[in-house]
Scaffold this motif. Sequence first.
Motif, PDB file in Angstrom:
ATOM      1  N   LYS A 158       0.822  -1.208   0.000  1.00  9.36           N
ATOM      2  CA  LYS A 158       0.000   0.000   0.000  1.00  9.36           C
ATOM      3  C   LYS A 158       0.854   1.256   0.000  1.00  9.36           C
ATOM      4  N   CYS A 159       1.944   1.216   0.714  1.00  9.90           N
ATOM      5  CA  CYS A 159       2.854   2.357   0.773  1.00  9.90           C
ATOM      6  C   CYS A 159       3.325   2.761  -0.625  1.00  9.90           C
ATOM      7  N   LEU A 160       3.526   1.763  -1.473  1.00 10.97           N
ATOM      8  CA  LEU A 160       4.063   2.011  -2.820  1.00 10.97           C
ATOM      9  C   LEU A 160       2.991   2.022  -3.908  1.00 10.97           C
ATOM     10  N   GLN A 161       1.749   1.770  -3.532  1.00 13.15           N
ATOM     11  CA  GLN A 161       0.684   1.573  -4.518  1.00 13.15           C
ATOM     12  C   GLN A 161       0.552   2.718  -5.513  1.00 13.15           C
ATOM     13  N   ASN A 162       0.637   3.935  -5.017  1.00 17.59           N
ATOM     14  CA  ASN A 162       0.416   5.079  -5.894  1.00 17.59           C
ATOM     15  C   ASN A 162       1.677   5.561  -6.598  1.00 17.59           C
ATOM     16  N   LEU A 163       2.694   4.684  -6.587  1.00 19.01           N
ATOM     17  CA  LEU A 163       3.902   4.930  -7.383  1.00 19.01           C
ATOM     18  C   LEU A 163       4.064   3.869  -8.466  1.00 19.01           C
ATOM     19  N   GLN A 164       2.968   3.189  -8.790  1.00 17.31           N
ATOM     20  CA  GLN A 164       3.044   2.103  -9.772  1.00 17.31           C
ATOM     21  C   GLN A 164       3.505   2.575 -11.144  1.00 17.31           C
ATOM     22  N   GLN A 165       3.269   3.836 -11.447  1.00 15.96           N
ATOM     23  CA  GLN A 165       3.702   4.377 -12.736  1.00 15.96           C
ATOM     24  C   GLN A 165       5.162   4.831 -12.708  1.00 15.96           C
ATOM     25  N   GLN A 166       5.813   4.648 -11.554  1.00 16.02           N
ATOM     26  CA  GLN A 166       7.222   5.009 -11.417  1.00 16.02           C
ATOM     27  C   GLN A 166       8.000   3.826 -10.837  1.00 16.02           C
ATOM     28  N   PRO A 167       8.119   2.738 -11.591  1.00 19.91           N
ATOM     29  CA  PRO A 167       8.772   1.531 -11.076  1.00 19.91           C
ATOM     30  C   PRO A 167      10.214   1.748 -10.631  1.00 19.91           C
ATOM     31  N   ASP A 168      10.930   2.654 -11.297  1.00 19.12           N
ATOM     32  CA  ASP A 168      12.313   2.914 -10.894  1.00 19.12           C
ATOM     33  C   ASP A 168      12.372   3.537  -9.497  1.00 19.12           C
ATOM     34  N   LEU A 169      11.445   4.432  -9.216  1.00 23.90           N
ATOM     35  CA  LEU A 169      11.386   5.054  -7.893  1.00 23.90           C
ATOM     36  C   LEU A 169      10.968   4.031  -6.846  1.00 23.90           C
ATOM     37  N   GLN A 170      10.016   3.167  -7.190  1.00 26.10           N
ATOM     38  CA  GLN A 170       9.611   2.102  -6.277  1.00 26.10           C
ATOM     39  C   GLN A 170      10.809   1.246  -5.884  1.00 26.10           C
ATOM     40  N   LEU A 171      11.567   0.832  -6.894  1.00 26.32           N
ATOM     41  CA  LEU A 171      12.720  -0.020  -6.648  1.00 26.32           C
ATOM     42  C   LEU A 171      13.771   0.699  -5.809  1.00 26.32           C
ATOM     43  N   LYS A 172      13.986   1.968  -6.087  1.00 20.75           N
ATOM     44  CA  LYS A 172      14.951   2.753  -5.309  1.00 20.75           C
ATOM     45  C   LYS A 172      14.539   2.808  -3.838  1.00 20.75           C
ATOM     46  N   LEU A 173      13.264   3.055  -3.583  1.00 16.68           N
ATOM     47  CA  LEU A 173      12.771   3.145  -2.208  1.00 16.68           C
ATOM     48  C   LEU A 173      12.894   1.812  -1.480  1.00 16.68           C
ATOM     49  N   LEU A 174      12.608   0.717  -2.178  1.00 13.16           N
ATOM     50  CA  LEU A 174      12.740  -0.602  -1.569  1.00 13.16           C
ATOM     51  C   LEU A 174      14.197  -0.898  -1.233  1.00 13.16           C
ATOM     52  N   ASN A 175      15.070  -0.655  -2.176  1.00 11.81           N
ATOM     53  CA  ASN A 175      16.488  -0.969  -1.975  1.00 11.81           C
ATOM     54  C   ASN A 175      17.107  -0.149  -0.852  1.00 11.81           C
ATOM     55  N   GLN A 176      16.793   1.135  -0.787  1.00 12.78           N
ATOM     56  CA  GLN A 176      17.421   1.970   0.240  1.00 12.78           C
ATOM     57  C   GLN A 176      16.886   1.655   1.635  1.00 12.78           C
ATOM     58  N   ASN A 177      15.791   0.888   1.686  1.00 12.71           N
ATOM     59  CA  ASN A 177      15.240   0.485   2.975  1.00 12.71           C
ATOM     60  C   ASN A 177      15.352  -1.015   3.212  1.00 12.71           C
ATOM     61  N   HIS A 178      16.226  -1.660   2.439  1.00 14.28           N
ATOM     62  CA  HIS A 178      16.589  -3.066   2.643  1.00 14.28           C
ATOM     63  C   HIS A 178      15.378  -4.003   2.608  1.00 14.28           C
ATOM     64  N   ILE A 179      14.484  -3.763   1.627  1.00 16.16           N
ATOM     65  CA  ILE A 179      13.317  -4.614   1.430  1.00 16.16           C
ATOM     66  C   ILE A 179      13.445  -5.282   0.072  1.00 16.16           C
ATOM     67  N   SER A 180      13.496  -6.598   0.051  1.00 18.41           N
ATOM     68  CA  SER A 180      13.628  -7.327  -1.207  1.00 18.41           C
ATOM     69  C   SER A 180      12.352  -7.206  -2.028  1.00 18.41           C
ATOM     70  N   PRO A 181      12.438  -6.762  -3.298  1.00 18.28           N
ATOM     71  CA  PRO A 181      11.240  -6.653  -4.150  1.00 18.28           C
ATOM     72  C   PRO A 181      10.490  -7.978  -4.283  1.00 18.28           C
ATOM     73  N   SER A 182      11.201  -9.097  -4.170  1.00 18.32           N
ATOM     74  CA  SER A 182      10.554 -10.407  -4.312  1.00 18.32           C
ATOM     75  C   SER A 182       9.512 -10.644  -3.215  1.00 18.32           C
ATOM     76  N   LEU A 183       9.675  -9.979  -2.054  1.00 17.44           N
ATOM     77  CA  LEU A 183       8.737 -10.177  -0.953  1.00 17.44           C
ATOM     78  C   LEU A 183       7.358  -9.605  -1.257  1.00 17.44           C
ATOM     79  N   LEU A 184       7.282  -8.655  -2.184  1.00 17.71           N
ATOM     80  CA  LEU A 184       5.997  -8.046  -2.509  1.00 17.71           C
ATOM     81  C   LEU A 184       5.030  -9.048  -3.113  1.00 17.71           C
ATOM     82  N   LYS A 185       5.559 -10.139  -3.630  1.00 20.25           N
ATOM     83  CA  LYS A 185       4.716 -11.166  -4.254  1.00 20.25           C
ATOM     84  C   LYS A 185       4.319 -12.269  -3.287  1.00 20.25           C
ATOM     85  N   GLN A 186       4.814 -12.185  -2.039  1.00 21.63           N
ATOM     86  CA  GLN A 186       4.515 -13.205  -1.028  1.00 21.63           C
ATOM     87  C   GLN A 186       3.456 -12.672  -0.064  1.00 21.63           C
TER      88      GLN A 186
END
Length: 333
Positions: A13-41
């Motif tokens: 939900k935190c990232l939901q309204n950034l779906q049109q900015q996948p690069d920014l989503q990935l940057k935010l996840l990485n800088q906060n040590h959250i694996s993108p793969s977890l979003l699918k679990q």
Amino acid sequence: MRSPTIAIYFVQKCLQNLQQQPDLQLKLLNQNHISPSLLKQANARIPAENYANLCRDTMQAMGDELMGFGAQAQKLGCWTTMTELAANAPSLGEALKRLTRFYRLIPWGLNTNLEIHNDIASISLTPNTANSEFAPYLYESFLFYIHRTANWLIGRQIPLHRVDFSFSKQPHAAEYWNLFLTKNIHYQQNHAQIQFSASLLEQNVNISAQALEKFLNHVNLAMITQRYTSKSWHYKVSSLVEATLQNKPSFTDLAKVLNIHPHTLRNYLRQEGFQYQEIKDRVRCDTAIFHLSSMGCSVEETAFLIGFSEPSAFIRSFKKWTGTKPMAYKKRG
């Protein structure tokens, strides 16, 4: 002490309204040590601190404290201004009047109201217009922040009599205990609200300048990781399990430490809406994620620290708890 964890739903939900900015989503996840793969679990969890940091960074990136969920963006600094007003109130009642009045002045789509009926105080959220619809996340998160701020203002946990939501029961409804510390939650009500004893409104507010500065330094973290000693049996058992994980005590052993008959303790937990195995698994899961994500421990070390004699058994249990293997949570550089 272990770090509490947050369901992956809240990260989504935190990232939901950034779906049109996948690069920014990935940057935010990485800088906060959250694996993108977890979003699918669906059952994945992350350390509360990582989520708090993600919320802060997402709000700053969007320039919106509501992260796109309100009728319009809420400028950065609104919550800080409201908190400063509330912290200088003489009582909790006056502080909450200021909070609800402040948010009625902001065009974000919802009205905030404080009311008292038959010794019960309620803070409610209702849409400004009858045809307005907002995501459940806006209601659940805003009521959560109001409750945790009220706790902080008087330095104690305010027991909630009930929590009402205007939407239907959600798949992540089990998480509401962690948010509101009550099982008395109702759905499809006329409006969203929290209710508590009106006598608490008379409690003094005495926040020092230093305490206010510390709180405002990272509001999300202060509220998400907030802890006050609770008299609930769930809290007592959770704390004892956490303190004795490596010793692997039986339920009977725990009951003996708490000076209560095991059968009576099970009944008390059942009355609060919990089973012992549920509590034990959550404590082990949260502790494991803390050691893997925050402390950089190996899978083998983590297994030992939470009371498993074999890493393989730990891996099987961890996958059952979260839907994925422990390596997905390993701290990255």
